[in-house]
Write an enzyme that holds these catalytic residues in place. Structure first.
Site, mmCIF file in Angstrom:
data_model
loop_
_atom_site.group_PDB
_atom_site.id
_atom_site.type_symbol
_atom_site.label_atom_id
_atom_site.label_comp_id
_atom_site.label_asym_id
_atom_site.label_seq_id
_atom_site.Cartn_x
_atom_site.Cartn_y
_atom_site.Cartn_z
ATOM 1 N N CYS A 116 0.808 -1.227 0.000
ATOM 2 C CA CYS A 116 0.000 0.000 0.000
ATOM 3 C C CYS A 116 0.841 1.276 0.000
ATOM 4 O O CYS A 116 0.313 2.368 -0.226
ATOM 5 C CB CYS A 116 -0.960 -0.001 1.173
ATOM 6 S SG CYS A 116 -2.134 -1.352 1.061
ATOM 7 N N HIS A 256 -3.404 7.172 2.483
ATOM 8 C CA HIS A 256 -3.791 5.871 1.937
ATOM 9 C C HIS A 256 -5.129 5.487 2.545
ATOM 10 O O HIS A 256 -5.356 5.692 3.748
ATOM 11 C CB HIS A 256 -2.714 4.831 2.280
ATOM 12 C CG HIS A 256 -3.149 3.431 1.999
ATOM 13 N ND1 HIS A 256 -3.629 3.048 0.762
ATOM 14 C CD2 HIS A 256 -3.206 2.321 2.790
ATOM 15 C CE1 HIS A 256 -3.952 1.764 0.811
ATOM 16 N NE2 HIS A 256 -3.705 1.301 2.023
ATOM 17 N N ASN A 286 -10.190 -0.219 -0.301
ATOM 18 C CA ASN A 286 -8.729 -0.128 -0.344
ATOM 19 C C ASN A 286 -8.240 -0.678 -1.687
ATOM 20 O O ASN A 286 -8.244 -1.889 -1.911
ATOM 21 C CB ASN A 286 -8.145 -0.936 0.824
ATOM 22 C CG ASN A 286 -6.629 -0.873 0.883
ATOM 23 O OD1 ASN A 286 -5.977 -0.381 -0.038
ATOM 24 N ND2 ASN A 286 -6.061 -1.393 1.955
HETATM 25 O O1 UT7 Z 1 -3.840 -1.297 3.552
HETATM 26 C C1 UT7 Z 1 -2.772 -1.985 4.073
HETATM 27 C C2 UT7 Z 1 -2.789 -2.213 5.514
HETATM 28 N N1 UT7 Z 1 -4.029 -2.741 6.008
HETATM 29 C C3 UT7 Z 1 -4.696 -2.082 6.950
HETATM 30 O O2 UT7 Z 1 -4.327 -0.990 7.311
HETATM 31 C C4 UT7 Z 1 -5.883 -2.788 7.596
HETATM 32 C C5 UT7 Z 1 -5.826 -2.640 9.089
HETATM 33 N N2 UT7 Z 1 -6.889 -3.352 9.770
HETATM 34 C C6 UT7 Z 1 -8.178 -2.979 9.744
HETATM 35 O O3 UT7 Z 1 -8.542 -2.069 9.048
HETATM 36 C C7 UT7 Z 1 -9.146 -3.686 10.651
HETATM 37 O O4 UT7 Z 1 -8.435 -4.487 11.561
HETATM 38 C C8 UT7 Z 1 -10.192 -4.585 9.916
HETATM 39 C C9 UT7 Z 1 -11.166 -3.697 9.176
HETATM 40 C C10 UT7 Z 1 -9.495 -5.519 8.962
HETATM 41 C C11 UT7 Z 1 -10.985 -5.399 10.940
HETATM 42 O O5 UT7 Z 1 -11.560 -4.539 11.901
HETATM 43 P P1 UT7 Z 1 -11.371 -4.813 13.465
HETATM 44 O O6 UT7 Z 1 -12.129 -3.773 14.165
HETATM 45 O O7 UT7 Z 1 -9.900 -4.894 13.751
HETATM 46 O O8 UT7 Z 1 -12.080 -6.193 13.653
HETATM 47 P P2 UT7 Z 1 -11.468 -7.541 14.237
HETATM 48 O O9 UT7 Z 1 -10.611 -8.206 13.235
HETATM 49 O O10 UT7 Z 1 -10.936 -7.295 15.596
HETATM 50 O O11 UT7 Z 1 -12.812 -8.384 14.402
HETATM 51 C C12 UT7 Z 1 -13.826 -8.014 15.345
HETATM 52 C C13 UT7 Z 1 -14.962 -9.003 15.191
HETATM 53 C C14 UT7 Z 1 -14.518 -10.457 15.206
HETATM 54 O O12 UT7 Z 1 -15.518 -11.220 15.842
HETATM 55 P P3 UT7 Z 1 -15.357 -11.677 17.374
HETATM 56 O O13 UT7 Z 1 -14.101 -12.480 17.408
HETATM 57 O O14 UT7 Z 1 -15.247 -10.400 18.162
HETATM 58 O O15 UT7 Z 1 -16.606 -12.443 17.615
HETATM 59 C C15 UT7 Z 1 -14.487 -10.814 13.743
HETATM 60 O O16 UT7 Z 1 -14.682 -12.195 13.522
HETATM 61 O O17 UT7 Z 1 -15.602 -8.785 13.932
HETATM 62 C C16 UT7 Z 1 -15.651 -10.023 13.208
HETATM 63 N N3 UT7 Z 1 -15.532 -9.717 11.797
HETATM 64 C C17 UT7 Z 1 -16.608 -9.425 11.036
HETATM 65 N N4 UT7 Z 1 -17.913 -9.349 11.322
HETATM 66 C C18 UT7 Z 1 -18.743 -9.009 10.311
HETATM 67 C C19 UT7 Z 1 -14.416 -9.655 11.041
HETATM 68 N N5 UT7 Z 1 -14.738 -9.317 9.779
HETATM 69 C C20 UT7 Z 1 -16.092 -9.170 9.755
HETATM 70 C C21 UT7 Z 1 -17.021 -8.821 8.746
HETATM 71 N N6 UT7 Z 1 -18.326 -8.755 9.070
HETATM 72 N N7 UT7 Z 1 -16.638 -8.549 7.483
#
Ligand code: UT7
Length: 330
Positions: A116, A256, A286
């Protein structure tokens, strides 16, 4: 230091026609529009459909428009750099394929793979060729067909990414406008959190790698988020301090577009009001190497000669960086 600076003198982007909405994604994986919107800020993303079409085709669309806008002939281009992590093929470089398709015959061309941060890495690299005095017209294109590398059964990644391309023309400038300063960083130990497991020399493609779905983007989102939110803000503040810029001096932040929460945190740390921040993540998701040029393209009409602009990115590698530039045209 060279008195010649590299100035962006034109911009054009391309987003494929097909729009994949959160609503449509919610019919194929266990997610909701509400979760995607509140956790990422994304509402929809563009997807390249059509057999045989790849990253180079989107890049060529952007470059054709760029050449037209700037009254430039393809033969006048000295160098073309393509920032991508979804090359048309493992080799040759996608930049070589783009040059051929766009009629760019008098240039040398290569790809930069910095995930990215690739567009920023490429812009910095291109600026050094211009500052050398030997290169007069350089194209940097950031392009990714992320839909080719995303597992549409993995709700953690498939909601984030989209396809697109954006290209800029860089030319020498002697009036002080152009790229003023850049800070780039790499920390390869971060690779464990964001990578594609198979298809490289360590683990070439096999039936097993395909069965294990190892040719898709793997991301530990939470871990990446932690590094991204800190490093993108830190480096943006670092480049401000290094150049004695206050929030009042800055016309635009071009971040970004990975997550609206990361963008907001970066702007907050810089002390910038939201109306100075380019945000279009809601419509594109993204697009990896295309996010920054897609923003510059959409905001081009609002940019004025001499505007102080900060570009900032964080991505796989880990890679991150910031560029300070003065916009060169109205
Ligand atoms: O561009 C290059 C670099 N990349 C980035 O900068 C991305 C950085 N990361 C992020 O933007 C975020 O971490 C994400 C958007 C990928 C995820 O958001 P988050 O707030 O960190 O969620 P998480 O991974 O901690 O997941 C929270 C919960 C989990 O459920 P439990 O374990 O709390 O029951 C996930 O299983 O949300 C669940 N979850 C979803 N639920 C509904 C994960 N993806 C989804 C989804 N829909 N698409």
């Amino acid at each position: 230091m060279s008195s010649i600076k590299a100035a962006i003198t034109g911009i054009q982007a391309f987003a494929p026609e097909y729009i994949l909405t959160n609503k449509e994604l919610a019919t194929t994986v266990d997610t909701t529009d509400e979760w995607i919107t509140t956790r990422t800020g994304i509402k929809e993303r563009h997807i390249l459909k059509g057999k045989g079409l790849g990253t180079s085709d989107m890049a060529v669309e952007a470059i054709k428009g760029l050449l037209k806008n700037t009254n430039t002939l393809p033969e006048e281009i000295d160098l073309l750099i393509c920032a991508t992590i979804t090359p048309d093929m493992a080799f040759p470089a996608t930049a070589n394929i783009i040059s051929d398709k766009a009629g760019i015959k008098n240039a040398f061309s290569f790809d930069i793979n910095a995930a990215c941060s690739g567009f920023i890495y490429s812009l910095f690299t291109a600026s050094k060729y211009i500052e050398s005095g030997s290169f007069k017209k350089v194209i940097v294109v950031g392009a990714d067909k992320m839909s080719s590398a995303v597992d549409y059964t993995d709700r953690q990644t498939c909601v984030i990414f989209g396809d697109g391309a954006g290209a800029v023309l860089l030319e020498p400038s002697a009036n002080g406008n152009g790229i003023i300063d850049s800070i780039l960083r790499t920390d390869g130990s971060g690779r464990i959190h964001l990578h594609q497991k198979a298809g490289g020399s360590v683990k070439p493609a096999s039936y097993e790698t395909v069965d294990n779905r190892e040719h898709f983007v793997y991301q530990d989102g939470k871990a990446v988020f932690k590094f991204a939110v800190t490093n993108m803000a830190d480096i943006a503040v670092e480049i401000m301090k290094k150049n004695h810029l206050t929030a009042n001096d800055i016309s635009w932040l071009v971040p970004h577009q990975a997550n609206l929460r990361i963008i907001d945190a970066t702007a907050r740390r810089m002390g910038l009001d939201k109306d100075k921040v380019m945000i279009n993540i809601q419509r594109y998701g993204n697009t990896t190497n295309a996010t920054i040029p897609l923003c510059l393209w959409e905001w081009e009409d609002k940019l004025k000669k001499g505007d102080n602009i900060i570009l900032s990115a964080f991505g796989g590698g880990f890679t991150w960086g910031a560029i300070y530039l003065k916009w060169a045209y109205d």
